[in-house]
Design a protein around this motif. Structure first.
Motif, short mmCIF file in Angstrom:
data_model
loop_
_atom_site.label_atom_id
_atom_site.label_comp_id
_atom_site.label_asym_id
_atom_site.label_seq_id
_atom_site.Cartn_x
_atom_site.Cartn_y
_atom_site.Cartn_z
N GLU A 46 0.83 -1.21 0.00
CA GLU A 46 0.00 0.00 0.00
C GLU A 46 0.86 1.25 0.00
OE1 GLU A 46 -4.02 -1.39 2.41
OE2 GLU A 46 -2.20 -0.93 3.56
N ALA A 47 1.92 1.24 0.82
CA ALA A 47 2.80 2.40 0.90
C ALA A 47 3.50 2.67 -0.42
CB ALA A 47 3.82 2.20 2.01
N MET A 48 3.81 1.63 -1.17
CA MET A 48 4.52 1.80 -2.44
C MET A 48 3.68 2.55 -3.46
SD MET A 48 7.63 0.72 -2.35
CE MET A 48 7.90 0.87 -4.11
N TYR A 49 2.36 2.52 -3.32
CA TYR A 49 1.50 3.15 -4.32
C TYR A 49 0.67 4.31 -3.76
CZ TYR A 49 2.74 -0.25 -7.85
OH TYR A 49 3.45 -0.98 -8.78
N ASP A 50 1.05 4.80 -2.58
CA ASP A 50 0.29 5.90 -1.98
C ASP A 50 1.27 6.83 -1.27
OD1 ASP A 50 -1.43 7.63 -0.65
OD2 ASP A 50 -2.88 6.06 -0.18
N ALA A 51 1.82 7.79 -2.00
CA ALA A 51 2.80 8.71 -1.43
C ALA A 51 2.20 9.56 -0.32
CB ALA A 51 3.39 9.60 -2.52
N GLU A 52 0.93 9.92 -0.46
CA GLU A 52 0.28 10.74 0.56
C GLU A 52 0.21 9.96 1.88
OE1 GLU A 52 -0.87 14.30 1.74
OE2 GLU A 52 -0.52 13.87 -0.38
N MET A 53 -0.16 8.70 1.80
CA MET A 53 -0.22 7.86 2.99
C MET A 53 1.17 7.67 3.59
SD MET A 53 -1.40 3.88 3.31
CE MET A 53 0.25 3.32 2.91
N ALA A 54 2.16 7.40 2.74
CA ALA A 54 3.53 7.20 3.22
C ALA A 54 4.05 8.44 3.92
CB ALA A 54 4.44 6.82 2.05
N ALA A 55 3.78 9.60 3.35
CA ALA A 55 4.21 10.86 3.97
C ALA A 55 3.54 11.06 5.32
CB ALA A 55 3.91 12.03 3.04
N GLY A 56 2.25 10.75 5.40
CA GLY A 56 1.53 10.90 6.66
C GLY A 56 2.05 9.96 7.73
N ASP A 57 2.34 8.72 7.36
CA ASP A 57 2.87 7.76 8.32
C ASP A 57 4.25 8.17 8.81
OD1 ASP A 57 0.55 6.35 7.92
OD2 ASP A 57 1.48 4.72 6.77
N MET A 58 5.08 8.68 7.91
CA MET A 58 6.42 9.11 8.30
C MET A 58 6.35 10.35 9.18
SD MET A 58 9.54 8.12 8.09
CE MET A 58 9.62 7.04 6.67
N LYS A 59 5.44 11.24 8.90
CA LYS A 59 5.25 12.42 9.75
C LYS A 59 4.84 12.00 11.15
CE LYS A 59 2.41 16.59 10.20
NZ LYS A 59 1.33 17.41 9.57
N ARG A 60 3.93 11.04 11.26
CA ARG A 60 3.49 10.56 12.56
C ARG A 60 4.67 9.97 13.34
NH1 ARG A 60 0.10 12.52 15.26
NH2 ARG A 60 1.88 12.60 16.67
N PHE A 61 5.51 9.22 12.65
CA PHE A 61 6.69 8.63 13.28
C PHE A 61 7.61 9.73 13.81
CE2 PHE A 61 11.11 7.20 12.98
CZ PHE A 61 11.08 6.01 13.71
N ALA A 62 7.82 10.77 13.00
CA ALA A 62 8.70 11.86 13.42
C ALA A 62 8.14 12.60 14.63
CB ALA A 62 8.90 12.83 12.25
N LEU A 63 6.87 12.90 14.62
CA LEU A 63 6.26 13.63 15.74
C LEU A 63 6.28 12.81 17.02
CD1 LEU A 63 3.23 15.29 13.91
CD2 LEU A 63 5.34 16.41 14.68
N ASP A 64 6.13 11.50 16.90
CA ASP A 64 6.08 10.65 18.08
C ASP A 64 7.46 10.40 18.68
OD1 ASP A 64 3.35 10.49 17.89
OD2 ASP A 64 3.31 8.48 17.01
N PHE A 65 8.50 10.30 17.84
CA PHE A 65 9.81 9.88 18.34
C PHE A 65 10.91 10.92 18.17
CE2 PHE A 65 7.64 5.82 17.23
CZ PHE A 65 7.46 5.38 18.53
N GLU A 66 10.65 11.99 17.45
CA GLU A 66 11.52 13.16 17.35
C GLU A 66 12.98 12.83 17.00
OE1 GLU A 66 10.66 14.98 21.21
OE2 GLU A 66 9.38 16.39 20.15
N PRO A 67 13.23 12.25 15.86
CA PRO A 67 14.62 12.01 15.44
C PRO A 67 15.31 13.33 15.11
CG PRO A 67 13.13 11.56 13.63
CD PRO A 67 12.27 11.82 14.84
N ASP A 68 16.63 13.31 15.17
CA ASP A 68 17.40 14.51 14.81
C ASP A 68 17.57 14.63 13.31
OD1 ASP A 68 18.09 15.58 17.50
OD2 ASP A 68 18.96 13.59 17.70
#
Length: 370
Positions: A46-68
């Motif tokens: 699903e992620a391979m064919y939905d850039a909007e979804m992939a971007a949203g999931d990655m944003k959620r990961f960043a907000l939750d775990f705050e990588p540098d």
């Protein structure tokens, strides 16, 4: 702090590590690969064919775990299914592709190509150029993907997150092996056509530098992802590594650093017997280590180079939070005690247990301070 101040603080933290200095704490650059999508209940297909979804999931990961440094979804080619189809790339297979062989949660696979036969080295330049995608600007899928990727980077920068990689490239040996001759074909050539192989590597090497530099100029970043796929123990003996692989790797890193870029070398697999040779690469290289003795890596490589990796994501799947905490503290005491270390995983994260992930980031923040 404001988002702009957070952005600057994160880059300062990373820059201190690259310079072998202590920041306020160990910087985090978790190459999460497909975990952000799996975490949200999505498949890799699903992620391979939905850039909007992939971007949203990655944003959620960043907000939750705050990588540098945030490894963007584009590095693992999430959302790029239609783009890969449009470009007609023959050396990749990905989940979700119609008629493809991979399961829905498989990782992208490299399919070696052998368009250059053993007698074709004179035609190497022409053969190589014929393999490059045309990158048609008028193609709707390509344009949409590039536009969404740029929007994602701007959005995350506004939230205080710098991107980990603005470009990617590979050493000339890997290009020749994967795209032109294949692993076995090139290994045979090392014994039967040494001069032709060296000439081919010399021809390809400047292209690998330029390929990364053009990407970095387009995206405005500094860090370059350089996977070392065929340089590990077991593929090449040390003498062959020193003769055929290392010289163009050295030229590649020197060329990137001369352009103001920071090569992050992902040493896939065991590299214990070639650390001394790697230590001669110019300062400014970041070594991400996979399957090595990290105490020895600190001793041999860490004197002049920043280290990364050394933590097995496998443990995040099969261990418990207590074991994760114990191992992480031991790793930090070994490689991060005097700076010069950026945290990342040694292997893929996809199926990690959420409670172990939460423990990991807590320990990194609480125990990884200077």
């Amino acid at each position: 702090m404001s988002a702009q101040e957070e952005y600057a603080a994160r880059l300062k933290r990373v820059d201190a590590a690259v310079a072998l200095e202590k920041g306020d704490r160990v910087p985090l650059m978790p190459f999460a690969r497909n975990y952000p999508y799996r975490r949200q209940g999505h498949t890799v297909a699903e992620a391979m064919y939905d850039a909007e979804m992939a971007a949203g999931d990655m944003k959620r990961f960043a907000l939750d775990f705050e990588p540098d440094l945030l490894v963007p979804y584009t590095v693992s080619l999430a959302g790029a299914g239609q783009v890969l189809e449009a470009l007609g790339l023959r050396f990749l297979e990905w989940p979700g592709r119609e008629g493809g062989a991979l399961k829905e949660n498989a990782a992208i696979q490299i399919i070696e190509q052998t368009p250059l036969d053993e007698d074709g080295y004179e035609d190497l330049a022409e053969t190589y150029l014929s393999l490059l995608p045309a990158f048609p600007g008028e193609d709707a899928a390509v344009a949409a993907y590039a536009r969404r990727a740029a929007e994602f980077e701007r959005e995350m920068a506004a939230l205080g997150f710098p991107m980990a990689f603005s470009a990617a490239t590979a050493p000339a040996y890997d290009v020749l092996s994967i795209c032109l001759r294949g692993t076995l074909g090139l290994m045979m050539d090392l014994y039967t056509q040494e001069d032709e192989v060296q000439e081919a590597l010399a021809l390809l090497c400047p292209l690998t530098v330029d390929f990364a530099a053009r990407q970095a100029a387009r995206w405005g970043g500094r860090f370059v992802y350089v996977p070392l796929m065929k340089g590990m123990e077991g593929y090449l003996g040390l003498a062959q590594y020193e003769e055929f692989y290392f010289p163009t790797l050295k030229t590649l890193t020197e060329g990137l650093i001369a352009r103001g870029l920071t090569p992050v070398l992902y040493a896939e697999g065991p590299y214990n017997d070639r650390m001394e040779l790697l230590s001669t690469l110019p300062r400014g290289v970041v070594f991400h280590m996979d399957s090595v003795d990290m105490a020895r890596a600190k001793q041999v490589l860490g004197k002049e180079h920043c280290l990364s990796g050394g933590f097995y994501a496998y443990d995040l799947i099969h261990s418990n939070p207590g074991d994760i905490e114990t191992y992480l503290k031991s790793l930090l005491d070994t490689v991060a005690v005097d700076g010069g270390y950026i945290f990342d995983f040694g292997d893929k994260l996809d199926e990690a247990e959420p409670r172990n992930i939460e423990t990991m980031f807590r320990v990194l923040r609480d125990y990884g301070t200077y």
